[in-house]
Write a protein that holds these residues in place. Structure first.
Motif, short mmCIF file in Angstrom:
data_model
loop_
_atom_site.label_atom_id
_atom_site.label_comp_id
_atom_site.label_asym_id
_atom_site.label_seq_id
_atom_site.Cartn_x
_atom_site.Cartn_y
_atom_site.Cartn_z
N GLU A 275 0.82 -1.21 0.00
CA GLU A 275 0.00 0.00 0.00
C GLU A 275 0.86 1.27 0.00
O GLU A 275 0.38 2.35 -0.35
N PHE A 276 2.12 1.16 0.44
CA PHE A 276 2.98 2.33 0.50
C PHE A 276 3.50 2.77 -0.86
O PHE A 276 3.87 3.94 -1.05
N VAL A 277 3.58 1.84 -1.81
CA VAL A 277 4.28 2.11 -3.06
C VAL A 277 3.70 3.31 -3.80
O VAL A 277 4.44 4.14 -4.35
N ALA A 278 2.38 3.46 -3.78
CA ALA A 278 1.75 4.58 -4.48
C ALA A 278 2.23 5.93 -3.94
O ALA A 278 2.29 6.92 -4.69
N ASP A 279 2.58 5.97 -2.66
CA ASP A 279 3.02 7.23 -2.06
C ASP A 279 4.38 7.69 -2.60
O ASP A 279 4.71 8.88 -2.53
N PHE A 280 5.19 6.75 -3.10
CA PHE A 280 6.52 7.11 -3.60
C PHE A 280 6.51 7.51 -5.08
O PHE A 280 7.47 8.11 -5.57
N LYS A 281 5.44 7.17 -5.78
CA LYS A 281 5.42 7.38 -7.22
C LYS A 281 5.54 8.85 -7.62
O LYS A 281 6.27 9.19 -8.57
N PRO A 282 4.84 9.80 -6.95
CA PRO A 282 4.99 11.20 -7.36
C PRO A 282 6.43 11.70 -7.28
O PRO A 282 6.89 12.40 -8.20
N LEU A 283 7.15 11.33 -6.22
CA LEU A 283 8.54 11.77 -6.10
C LEU A 283 9.41 11.10 -7.16
O LEU A 283 10.29 11.75 -7.75
N ALA A 284 9.16 9.81 -7.43
CA ALA A 284 9.92 9.12 -8.47
C ALA A 284 9.70 9.77 -9.83
O ALA A 284 10.64 9.96 -10.61
N THR A 285 8.45 10.13 -10.12
CA THR A 285 8.13 10.80 -11.38
C THR A 285 8.83 12.15 -11.46
O THR A 285 9.40 12.52 -12.49
N GLN A 286 8.80 12.89 -10.36
CA GLN A 286 9.47 14.19 -10.31
C GLN A 286 10.97 14.06 -10.57
O GLN A 286 11.57 14.90 -11.25
N LYS A 287 11.57 12.99 -10.03
CA LYS A 287 13.00 12.78 -10.20
C LYS A 287 13.34 12.10 -11.53
O LYS A 287 14.52 11.95 -11.87
N GLY A 288 12.33 11.67 -12.25
CA GLY A 288 12.56 11.04 -13.54
C GLY A 288 13.14 9.65 -13.47
O GLY A 288 13.93 9.25 -14.34
N VAL A 289 12.76 8.89 -12.42
CA VAL A 289 13.29 7.54 -12.27
C VAL A 289 12.15 6.52 -12.15
O VAL A 289 11.03 6.85 -11.75
N ASN A 290 12.46 5.29 -12.52
CA ASN A 290 11.56 4.16 -12.30
C ASN A 290 11.81 3.62 -10.90
O ASN A 290 12.90 3.77 -10.35
N LEU A 291 10.82 2.94 -10.34
CA LEU A 291 10.91 2.52 -8.94
C LEU A 291 10.67 1.03 -8.81
O LEU A 291 9.75 0.48 -9.42
N MET A 292 11.52 0.36 -8.00
CA MET A 292 11.33 -1.04 -7.64
C MET A 292 11.51 -1.14 -6.13
O MET A 292 12.60 -0.85 -5.62
N VAL A 293 10.46 -1.52 -5.40
CA VAL A 293 10.51 -1.65 -3.94
C VAL A 293 10.56 -3.12 -3.57
O VAL A 293 9.74 -3.91 -4.05
N THR A 294 11.53 -3.50 -2.73
CA THR A 294 11.67 -4.90 -2.35
C THR A 294 11.68 -5.07 -0.84
O THR A 294 11.90 -4.12 -0.09
N SER A 295 11.45 -6.29 -0.40
CA SER A 295 11.47 -6.65 1.01
C SER A 295 12.67 -7.54 1.31
O SER A 295 13.33 -8.03 0.39
N PHE A 296 12.97 -7.74 2.61
CA PHE A 296 13.95 -8.74 3.08
C PHE A 296 15.39 -8.41 2.67
O PHE A 296 16.11 -9.26 2.17
N ASP A 297 15.83 -7.17 2.93
CA ASP A 297 17.17 -6.79 2.50
C ASP A 297 18.26 -7.13 3.51
O ASP A 297 19.43 -6.89 3.25
N GLY A 298 17.90 -7.69 4.65
CA GLY A 298 18.93 -8.01 5.66
C GLY A 298 18.29 -8.36 6.98
O GLY A 298 17.54 -9.32 7.06
N GLY A 299 18.56 -7.58 8.03
CA GLY A 299 17.90 -7.84 9.31
C GLY A 299 16.40 -7.85 9.15
O GLY A 299 15.84 -7.08 8.36
N TYR A 300 15.70 -8.70 9.90
CA TYR A 300 14.26 -8.84 9.72
C TYR A 300 13.53 -8.29 10.93
O TYR A 300 13.77 -8.72 12.06
N ILE A 301 12.59 -7.33 10.71
CA ILE A 301 11.88 -6.70 11.83
C ILE A 301 10.38 -6.96 11.80
O ILE A 301 9.62 -6.25 12.46
N GLY A 302 9.93 -7.98 11.07
CA GLY A 302 8.50 -8.29 11.04
C GLY A 302 7.81 -7.58 9.89
O GLY A 302 8.37 -7.40 8.82
N TYR A 303 6.55 -7.17 10.13
CA TYR A 303 5.74 -6.50 9.11
C TYR A 303 5.70 -5.00 9.36
O TYR A 303 5.64 -4.56 10.51
N VAL A 304 5.72 -4.23 8.27
CA VAL A 304 5.46 -2.79 8.35
C VAL A 304 4.25 -2.51 7.45
O VAL A 304 4.31 -2.67 6.23
#
Length: 451
Positions: A384-413
């Motif tokens: 549900e968070f991904v849509a919130d990042f899209k306007p800034l990504a568009t403004q910066k002229g970049v494509n966006l890929m959001v991933t989970s599980f990059d290292g230490g694990y803290i449960g769900y956000v």
């Protein structure tokens, strides 16, 4: 009467012990706004101090490789639910560590995808010690996992580790770490100039929001995102992210070692769409897969097959171009005290949480490759968070890929508006208290601006 007096004394002693244990083990939820907490101030200061990425000194070069990390013996199954650490005995498909190494003369980065439930924190700690063997540091590694609940376990000590991944086996940690290093080393051995391209296709019909039964929710991120790298020889690699939970095997199928649908998808991509493919779980927090099939095997085949068809239609449309942009940011993440809730609005105290789970450092990651930015989170991060990042990504002229599980694990956000819902994702697996949604968004926005 004497027996009754003894029994009453024993019961009284037991009650007193329980009350004392509760007094030292439980505390009320701390609802102080995160902006007023020391961990926020510290993390914000770290964000401000992150250095600007070095300028490119050469055209972008890349190489890729994989290493088979399937153990030669049965291990606990790395997953939740009824598995409870039961050992798999049938290898449905092998488990790999996959790596893409990129270099532009100023920055060198390794992108690593693991065919595991998560990136084990124990493996991260081992990598921090051994990556210098390959001329890398943890700050130059972007990790992800496919999140299969039927993969290798045994990599997490402690009581919670036992529930998630079965009995701890240090040999598994060593095997996974060795496999990652082998994949990176082999990838470094076949580097060549590459062009970069991005594509995406919608698969929202293949997911649903698992907390939807508890009340209204916002749309999830249902896009399949593709980063394509192409060498001058024509050889290509594809990095694929999608937010469907890899849980097509039922709990009762713990006997099978498998990569679930991401494995079937990658195998097909490597036959028809690219010479090499890596899958990483996207923003999967609270995202369930919509599956079709009479058996789990049919569901996996159908699910992966339909995703592959959409990707196969998209890949020919991806235009690759020379681009030397490469940058990596790693933000050490401060957190509120552990807040797993057990009774009403009461949570366990930090000493008890760390005793049963462990205390592992966590990071947020941002990686820019050409005009695409990958954002890595140490959790099941809500789509549900991904849509919130899209306007800034568009403004910066970049494509966006959001991933989970990059290292230490803290449960769900998950979004803060769901904090008091009595669902698995928002109560059982929210380990670090209220306002994490807004806190993560602010820090990720900061990384996106800097990168």
């Amino acid at each position: 009467m004497k027996f009754i007096r003894i029994l009453l004394k024993v019961l009284l002693g037991l009650v007193v012990f329980i009350l004392l244990f509760l007094a030292v083990s439980l505390a009320p939820v701390d609802e102080t706004p995160y902006q007023q907490m020391p961990y926020y101030t510290q993390t914000k200061a770290r964000l401000a101090q992150l250095p600007a990425p070095p300028a490119a000194k050469a055209p972008l070069r890349a190489g890729w490789a994989k290493a088979n990390i399937t153990p030669p013996y049965s291990t606990p199954t790395g997953g939740y639910g009824a598995r409870r650490g039961k050992h798999w005995h049938v290898v449905a498909d092998s488990i790999f560590a996959r790596a893409i190494v990129l270099d532009n003369g100023g920055t060198k980065v390794a992108v690593v995808g693991l065919d595991l439930l998560i990136t084990p924190p124990t493996v991260v700690e081992a990598l921090k010690k051994r990556l210098p063997e390959l001329g890398l540091r943890w700050e130059n590694v972007y990790m992800g996992a496919i999140h299969s609940h039927n993969s290798v376990g045994g990599w997490a000590p402690g009581i919670v580790g036992q529930l998630i991944a079965g009995g701890y086996d240090e040999k598994i940690v060593t095997r996974v770490t060795d496999g990652i290093l082998t994949a990176i080393r082999d990838a470094q051995g076949n580097m060549a100039p590459v062009e970069v391209g991005f594509g995406q296709t919608d698969a929202s019909d293949h997911i649903y929001n698992r907390i939807g039964f508890s009340g209204p929710t916002q749309p999830l991120d249902g896009m399949i995102r593709l980063l394509k790298l192409r060498k001058v020889t024509g050889e290509s690699a594809l990095l694929c992210t999608f937010a469907g939970h890899a849980t097509l095997y039922e709990d009762s199928m713990w006997n099978y070692l498998s990569r679930d649908y991401p494995g079937s998808l990658v195998d097909r991509l490597e036959k028809k769409s690219a010479d090499f493919a890596v899958f990483m779980a996207g923003a999967v927090g609270s995202t369930g897969p919509q599956a079709r099939g009479k058996t789990d095997f049919q569901e996996i085949r159908n699910y992966a097959g339909d995703l592959a068809l959409r990707i196969e239609r998209t890949v020919p449309q991806i235009q690759t171009k020379p681009d030397s942009a490469l940058a990596m940011l790693t933000l050490p993440l401060g957190l509120r005290e552990p807040h797993p809730r057990v009774i009403g609005n009461w949570r366990v105290r930090p000493w008890l949480f760390y005793a049963v789970y462990g205390d592992y450092p966590s990071d947020l990651k941002a990686l820019r490759i050409g005009k695409t930015v990958l954002l890595g989170t140490p959790c099941d991060y809500s789509g549900e968070f991904v849509a919130d990042f899209k306007p800034l990504a568009t403004q910066k002229g970049v494509n966006l890929m959001v991933t989970s599980f990059d290292g230490g694990y803290i449960g769900y956000v998950t979004p803060d508006r769901y904090y008091n819902r009595t669902t698995y994702e928002t109560r059982d697996m929210n380990w670090f208290g209220p306002y994490n949604g807004a806190y993560f968004e602010e820090m990720i926005m900061g990384l996106l601006k800097k990168i």
